[in-house]
Design a protein around this motif. Structure first.
Motif, PDB file in Angstrom:
ATOM      1  N   GLU A   1     122.180 -72.930 -67.638  1.00 13.02           N
ATOM      2  CA  GLU A   1     122.547 -74.304 -67.973  1.00 13.02           C
ATOM      3  C   GLU A   1     124.053 -74.511 -68.061  1.00 13.02           C
ATOM      4  N   LYS A   2     124.827 -73.445 -68.281  1.00 10.74           N
ATOM      5  CA  LYS A   2     126.265 -73.597 -68.485  1.00 10.74           C
ATOM      6  C   LYS A   2     127.113 -72.972 -67.369  1.00 10.74           C
ATOM      7  N   ASP A   3     126.584 -71.960 -66.697  1.00 10.49           N
ATOM      8  CA  ASP A   3     127.374 -71.228 -65.707  1.00 10.49           C
ATOM      9  C   ASP A   3     126.931 -71.597 -64.299  1.00 10.49           C
ATOM     10  N   GLU A   4     127.906 -71.642 -63.373  1.00 11.65           N
ATOM     11  CA  GLU A   4     127.566 -71.965 -61.995  1.00 11.65           C
ATOM     12  C   GLU A   4     128.514 -71.279 -61.022  1.00 11.65           C
ATOM     13  N   LEU A   5     128.023 -71.122 -59.806  1.00 15.41           N
ATOM     14  CA  LEU A   5     128.768 -70.477 -58.732  1.00 15.41           C
ATOM     15  C   LEU A   5     128.722 -71.394 -57.515  1.00 15.41           C
ATOM     16  N   LYS A   6     129.906 -71.676 -56.922  1.00 18.21           N
ATOM     17  CA  LYS A   6     129.983 -72.586 -55.789  1.00 18.21           C
ATOM     18  C   LYS A   6     130.655 -71.891 -54.610  1.00 18.21           C
ATOM     19  N   PHE A   7     130.033 -72.027 -53.431  1.00 17.62           N
ATOM     20  CA  PHE A   7     130.587 -71.502 -52.184  1.00 17.62           C
ATOM     21  C   PHE A   7     130.943 -72.683 -51.281  1.00 17.62           C
ATOM     22  N   THR A   8     132.169 -72.691 -50.780  1.00 17.81           N
ATOM     23  CA  THR A   8     132.640 -73.781 -49.921  1.00 17.81           C
ATOM     24  C   THR A   8     133.104 -73.222 -48.587  1.00 17.81           C
ATOM     25  N   ASN A   9     132.651 -73.857 -47.504  1.00 17.32           N
ATOM     26  CA  ASN A   9     133.099 -73.498 -46.162  1.00 17.32           C
ATOM     27  C   ASN A   9     133.426 -74.779 -45.404  1.00 17.32           C
ATOM     28  N   LYS A  10     134.596 -74.802 -44.765  1.00 15.28           N
ATOM     29  CA  LYS A  10     135.042 -75.980 -44.031  1.00 15.28           C
ATOM     30  C   LYS A  10     135.593 -75.541 -42.677  1.00 15.28           C
ATOM     31  N   PHE A  11     135.272 -76.336 -41.648  1.00 10.42           N
ATOM     32  CA  PHE A  11     135.763 -76.061 -40.307  1.00 10.42           C
ATOM     33  C   PHE A  11     136.319 -77.356 -39.717  1.00 10.42           C
ATOM     34  N   PHE A  12     137.511 -77.272 -39.138  1.00 10.15           N
ATOM     35  CA  PHE A  12     138.176 -78.455 -38.589  1.00 10.15           C
ATOM     36  C   PHE A  12     138.712 -78.143 -37.194  1.00 10.15           C
ATOM     37  N   LYS A  13     138.660 -79.156 -36.335  1.00  8.09           N
ATOM     38  CA  LYS A  13     139.216 -79.025 -34.992  1.00  8.09           C
ATOM     39  C   LYS A  13     139.760 -80.376 -34.559  1.00  8.09           C
ATOM     40  N   SER A  14     140.956 -80.373 -33.995  1.00  7.64           N
ATOM     41  CA  SER A  14     141.540 -81.629 -33.524  1.00  7.64           C
ATOM     42  C   SER A  14     142.274 -81.392 -32.210  1.00  7.64           C
ATOM     43  N   GLN A  15     142.327 -82.444 -31.410  1.00  4.20           N
ATOM     44  CA  GLN A  15     143.137 -82.457 -30.200  1.00  4.20           C
ATOM     45  C   GLN A  15     143.825 -83.812 -30.142  1.00  4.20           C
TER      46      GLN A  15
END
Length: 693
Positions: free
Chosen positions: A229-243
């Motif tokens: 109820e009090k502890d949490e774990l977060k995984f974040t992944n981001k991918f970007f591409k530009s032209q």
């Protein structure tokens, strides 16, 4: 300015009263780690919620913030100023950010922003911090910072889809889905965007009408695991591409949005970033927050080396690569009277630049010189910081903080050149060979420095009014600058700012007001200077001193149940103090791209509960494009209009940006081949349809 403020004043007076509670106590500032409310902060902060940023035109760049109080976007997708201070350096391009952008607590490098990481789809909130940030965030920032927060995974099922179409060949698609992989335990949130636009600049030489074409793609994948109820774990992944294509125009008429080059521009940038956050509630008052983040970027650029319609020097190819890794641990204490955060931060950053281009040293000679430059920068930063808010009584509170930071910079560069072809005479060939030899060589440097940065503030609250006074020191480390013309490596010293600030906030049932006045004394300021007319004869040095002062005013005012008004304005006056270099006198000159006045007025109205109309007016005052103050930029006026219709789960929308099609030269630069301009975008019309279920 008098013509501008009179109708705004009339509009403000005629809007009437508000009906919605606007309590500062309910606004939590996410990026200030103490979990203090907006009312408990002496800093100049703007907190923008998702609803305020909603628009059919969801650009993946910082232009969305143009004209927010004392915030100016100078170039398309590139640079911005906070309180008159440009994020990449007041003059030149030092690639060492004075201001920072953090997205979901991950620091954004210059290449990451170019890849499209400033993305507002699935936004939760956006916070703008003006002034030095050193005691409440791991990344030290001298001028200020932008903090973007997207929605986290939740224990619900929800989806969103939006398609958009507009002029200049604009097409976009946005999607989001959230669901529980394990009920009450493990949640997943996926979101992505795809955007393409032809731009509004034509290359008349190659007949390319989409010379300024842009394409942006990104994918976000977040997991949230509830340990208990009090502890949490977060995984974040981001991918970007530009032209992207070109961002400037030239020719006899810059307002024609034309270029004349025999080659088209193309910049391709990719970025992958991610992080792990672990939040542990030790007891009811103490929480530990650990973060590990990484970011990797690549960029390839292909441009016309001479920027003209003639094939004089061929194509210029640049390659850039950066890597960023950080660890941060925050120990937080939160009670009725005390809010404290003790932070430990470490990051390492590396940036590699490879340049390969030809130059024409003699205008009427066909012989080119090929120049190659390799630059390798590395930085390691170790810091510990603490920020304490202590409320003595209901009326008195202090905000104290300090930071110790040690930075080690390494710099390596290698310049080499060769003559291509023969000039027709032995003497001229010898001259050109000597020209190349004098600019070739390997140089480097290694420099470390430690610094203690203090912060102190006092808050006095009386009923709905809060008065604050504060002092904070900002800092950026020194480094090594390479003068390619003189083949010398020049060390420059760290720079510091000393900011004194007054704040006033008031919160009522139907309105809130926030204001700040500041004075900043900038010592040993780092500036890039030109020693002669030669393009390579530049280096970074420390100016004797500069200063800037001004203030911000932000007002939220709600109309009955169906209307609201948001108003912000900023003023800043900057100047170099007692500074001259190489017979150029900068004393009394303003910082470039630093308009004295910025103003934004947003009015929203709901009609028949289903229709919403938003009108936004933006104003930027006069400024200069150069540190010598010889290239003036005139004041700018923009008006945007948005219309939304809410029908069950479907939301059609149309937005017109720059409805009066005003056009301005926003920057000017000159080299040996000619004069080039950055231009404001012309009128943009975009329609979109959103579906939520």
């Amino acid at each position: 300015m008098q013509k501008l403020f009179l109708p705004l004043l009339i509009t403000t007076i005629s809007l009437g009263a508000l009906a919605e509670d606007y309590s500062f106590e309910t606004i939590e500032i996410k990026a200030n780690k103490e979990k203090k409310s907006y009312k408990q902060s002496t800093e100049s902060i703007a907190v923008l919620k998702k609803e305020e940023m909603a628009s059919a035109i969801q650009d993946n760049n910082i232009d969305t913030l143009n004209a927010v109080a004392n915030v100016t976007v100078n170039k398309d997708d590139d640079t911005f100023t906070i309180r008159g201070v440009k994020n990449i350096g007041v003059t030149g391009y030092q690639k060492d950010n004075l201001a920072s952008i953090l997205v979901d607590n991950i620091f954004q490098t210059d290449l990451a922003v170019k890849a499209g990481s400033f993305n507002l789809w699935d936004l939760s909130s956006l916070e703008i911090y003006r002034g030095a940030q050193s005691t409440t965030q791991g990344i030290n920032s001298l001028a200020g910072s932008f903090n973007i927060f997207h929605n986290s995974p939740k224990n619900i099922q929800e989806n969103a889809l939006r398609a958009e179409y507009g002029n200049h060949g604009r097409m976009g698609l946005n999607a989001m889905t959230n669901y529980a992989l394990i009920d009450d335990k493990l949640f997943l949130r996926l979101s992505g965007t795809a955007l393409s636009t032809d731009g509004y600049i034509t290359n008349k030489t190659t007949k390319n009408e989409d010379w300024a074409k842009k394409e942006h793609y990104n994918l976000n994948m977040d997991f949230l695991y509830k340990i208990n109820e009090k502890d949490e774990l977060k995984f974040t992944n981001k991918f970007f591409k530009s032209q992207t294509g070109g961002t400037y125009v030239h020719g006899p008429n810059p307002f024609a949005y034309e270029v004349f080059e025999d080659l088209n521009s193309s910049t391709k940038t990719t970025n992958a970033q991610g992080g792990i956050e672990y939040i542990k509630a030790i007891n009811d008052n103490i929480t530990n927050h650990a973060l590990v983040n990484y970011s990797n970027s690549r960029q390839n650029t292909s441009t016309d080396s001479d920027l003209t319609a003639l094939n004089r020097t061929g194509v210029r190819k640049d390659y850039h690569r950066d890597n960023f890794f950080s660890f941060e641990n925050l120990l937080k204490y939160n009670s009725e009277k005390v809010k404290n955060v003790l932070g430990v931060h470490y990051h390492q950053f590396s940036l590699i630049d490879n340049y390969d281009f030809n130059v024409l040293p003699i205008a009427n000679n066909a012989v080119n010189l090929n120049i190659k430059q390799y630059v390798d920068r590395k930085r390691k930063t170790y810091s510990i910081f603490d920020s304490l808010l202590y409320e003595f009584t209901d009326h008195h509170a202090v905000n104290l903080g300090a930071r110790f930071e040690y930075v080690n910079n390494k710099y390596l560069t290698n310049v080499s050149g060769s003559r291509i072809g023969t000039a027709g005479s032995g003497a001229l060939n010898t001259y050109l060979d000597n020209y190349v030899r004098d600019r070739s060589g390997a140089y480097g440097g290694d420099k470390g420095k430690g610094k203690i940065l203090p912060k102190a503030g006092y808050l006095y609250t009386l009923d709905n009014h809060t008065f604050g006074v504060s002092f904070v020191e900002g800092y950026r480390t020194g480094g090594v600058s390479i003068n390619r013309y003189r083949t010398t490596a020049v060390n420059y010293d760290p720079e510091s700012t000393y900011t004194y600030e007054l704040s006033y906030k008031s919160s009522f049932e139907r309105m809130n007001i926030s204001s700040n006045a500041f004075y900043t004394n900038w010592r040993r300021q780092q500036v890039q200077v030109s020693l002669s007319t030669d393009t390579y004869d530049t280096q970074v040095t420390n100016a004797s001193r500069s200063e800037y002062f001004g203030g911000e005013l932000q007002l939220n005012y709600k109309l009955s149940d169906i209307q609201d008004l948001k108003f912000s304005t900023g003023f800043v006056q900057s100047r170099f103090v007692n500074f001259s270099y190489n017979n150029k006198i900068y004393t009394g000159k303003e910082f470039p791209n630093s308009p004295n006045w910025t103003l934004m007025l947003n009015h929203g109205i709901n009609v028949f509960n289903d229709w919403q109309i938003k009108t936004t007016f933006r104003y930027l005052g006069t400024s200069f494009a150069d540190a010598e103050n010889t290239k003036p930029i005139r004041e700018q006026f923009y008006t945007d209009l948005g219309l939304q219709f809410f029908y069950k789960s479907i939301v059609p929308e149309i937005t017109v940006r720059n409805i009066f099609n005003n056009k301005y030269v926003t920057n000017t630069f000159t080299n040996s081949y000619g004069t080039y301009h950055q231009m404001s975008p012309p009128r943009e019309i975009v329609g979109s349809v959103s579906y939520l279920w």
